[in-house]
Write a protein that holds these residues in place. Structure first.
Motif, mmCIF file in Angstrom:
data_model
loop_
_atom_site.group_PDB
_atom_site.id
_atom_site.type_symbol
_atom_site.label_atom_id
_atom_site.label_comp_id
_atom_site.label_asym_id
_atom_site.label_seq_id
_atom_site.Cartn_x
_atom_site.Cartn_y
_atom_site.Cartn_z
ATOM 1 N N VAL A 89 0.845 -1.209 0.000
ATOM 2 C CA VAL A 89 0.000 0.000 0.000
ATOM 3 C C VAL A 89 0.874 1.250 0.000
ATOM 4 N N TRP A 92 1.997 1.970 -3.462
ATOM 5 C CA TRP A 92 0.917 2.550 -4.258
ATOM 6 C C TRP A 92 0.755 4.041 -3.942
ATOM 7 N N ALA A 95 3.454 5.980 -5.541
ATOM 8 C CA ALA A 95 3.289 6.125 -6.982
ATOM 9 C C ALA A 95 2.402 7.316 -7.318
ATOM 10 N N ARG A 96 1.553 7.738 -6.373
ATOM 11 C CA ARG A 96 0.655 8.880 -6.605
ATOM 12 C C ARG A 96 1.311 10.208 -6.297
ATOM 13 N N ASN A 203 6.141 1.092 -9.145
ATOM 14 C CA ASN A 203 5.662 1.130 -7.759
ATOM 15 C C ASN A 203 4.300 0.451 -7.635
ATOM 16 N N ARG A 204 3.446 0.698 -8.626
ATOM 17 C CA ARG A 204 2.113 0.072 -8.597
ATOM 18 C C ARG A 204 2.220 -1.440 -8.779
ATOM 19 N N GLY A 207 3.893 -2.866 -5.652
ATOM 20 C CA GLY A 207 2.949 -2.739 -4.548
ATOM 21 C C GLY A 207 1.840 -3.772 -4.625
ATOM 22 N N THR A 208 1.321 -4.000 -5.829
ATOM 23 C CA THR A 208 0.272 -5.003 -6.013
ATOM 24 C C THR A 208 0.778 -6.393 -5.656
#
Length: 221
Positions: A89, A92, A95-96, A203-204, A207-208
Motif C-alpha cells: 500500500v 501505491w 506512486a501517486r 511502484n504500482r 505494490g500489487t
C-alpha cells in the motif's frame, strides 16, 4: 551419507529457493533501483541475517515450538502478511506522489528516487533498511516453506552439531552472495536512470505483488 555429501545436498536444495524471484528479490531490486546502493545493501544484509536465523531455528529444532503452538504460528502468519500488504500500500501511495522536475534521472547512484521526488523517508537510514530486509525474509512464505520442510528433510536431526553449524554458514554465504549481487546490479546508474522514468508504474506493480502476497499469507492456513 558423509558430511560433504550432506552439505552438498543442502546447497543444491537451497540454491533454487534463494535465486527464484520472491518478496526478498522484489524489495532489494526496488530499493536498489529507487534508492542508493547503500540502502539496497542494508536491505540485502537484513534478508541474509533473517535467513541465518530461520536456518538455525530449523536446523537446531527450535521450530518445534511453533509446531506445538499452532495459535502462535497463525498469529505470526497474520502479522507478517499484514506487514507485506502494508509495504505494498505504501508503494501505491508513493506512486501517486508527483515527481520532481526534469534532471532527476541524470543524478548518480548516490542520490535516490525518493529524494528526487521529495519524499519524506531518508533513503540511507541503514537500520531502517536493515529491518525491512529482516522483516521481508521473516514474512516470506517461500523462506518459511524451505526452512520448515526442505531443509529439515535434507539435514536430519541426527547429523552432528558441526555439520549443522556448517550448513547454516553455507546458507548464509550463499544468501549473501546472491542478494548482495542483486543489490549491486540494480543500483547501477544505468538501472537507476531507467527506473526514474518508470517509477510510478513499477511502484504500482511491485505494490500489487506485495499486497497479494501479504493477503495470501495472512489467509492461507
Amino acid at each position: 551419507m558423509n558430511p560433504a555429501a550432506t552439505l552438498g545436498t543442502v546447497l543444491l536444495a537451497y540454491l533454487p529457493a534463494a535465486v527464484s524471484p520472491g518478496p526478498n528479490f522484489v524489495l532489494i531490486a526496488h530499493t536498489a533501483a529507487a534508492g542508493t546502493r547503500r540502502a539496497a545493501v542494508a536491505v540485502a544484509l537484513g534478508v541474509v541475517a533473517a535467513g541465518g536465523v530461520l536456518a538455525a531455528v530449523a536446523v537446531f529444532g527450535l521450530g518445534g515450538v511453533l509446531a506445538r503452538l499452532p495459535w502462535l504460528a497463525a498469529a505470526l502468519r497474520v502479522v507478517c502478511g499484514g506487514y507485506l500488504a502494508w509495504l505494498g500500500v505504501r508503494l501505491w501511495l508513493r506512486a501517486r506522489t508527483p515527481e520532481a522536475p526534469d534532471g532527476a534521472a541524470d543524478r548518480g547512484a548516490g542520490e535516490t528516487a525518493p529524494a528526487r521526488a521529495g519524499k519524506a523517508a531518508p533513503p540511507d537510514r541503514g537500520p531502517h533498511h536493515f529491518r525491512q530486509g529482516v522483516l521481508s525474509n521473516l514474512t516470506n512464505p517461500k523462506a518459511a516453506a524451505f526452512f520448515g520442510s526442505v531443509l529439515t528433510a535434507t539435514l536430519p536431526p541426527t547429523e552432528p552439531t558441526a555439520v549443522k553449524a556448517t550448513a547454516v554458514a553455507l546458507i548464509l554465504l550463499t544468501s549473501a552472495a546472491w542478494h548482495l549481487s542483486v543489490a549491486l546490479l540494480f543500483s547501477a546508474p544505468a538501472t537507476q536512470r531507467w527506473y526514474a522514468h518508470a517509477e510510478p508504474t513499477l511502484n504500482r506493480v511491485v505494490g500489487t505483488i506485495l499486497v497479494v502476497l501479504g493477503v495470501a499469507l495472512a489467509v492461507t492456513p
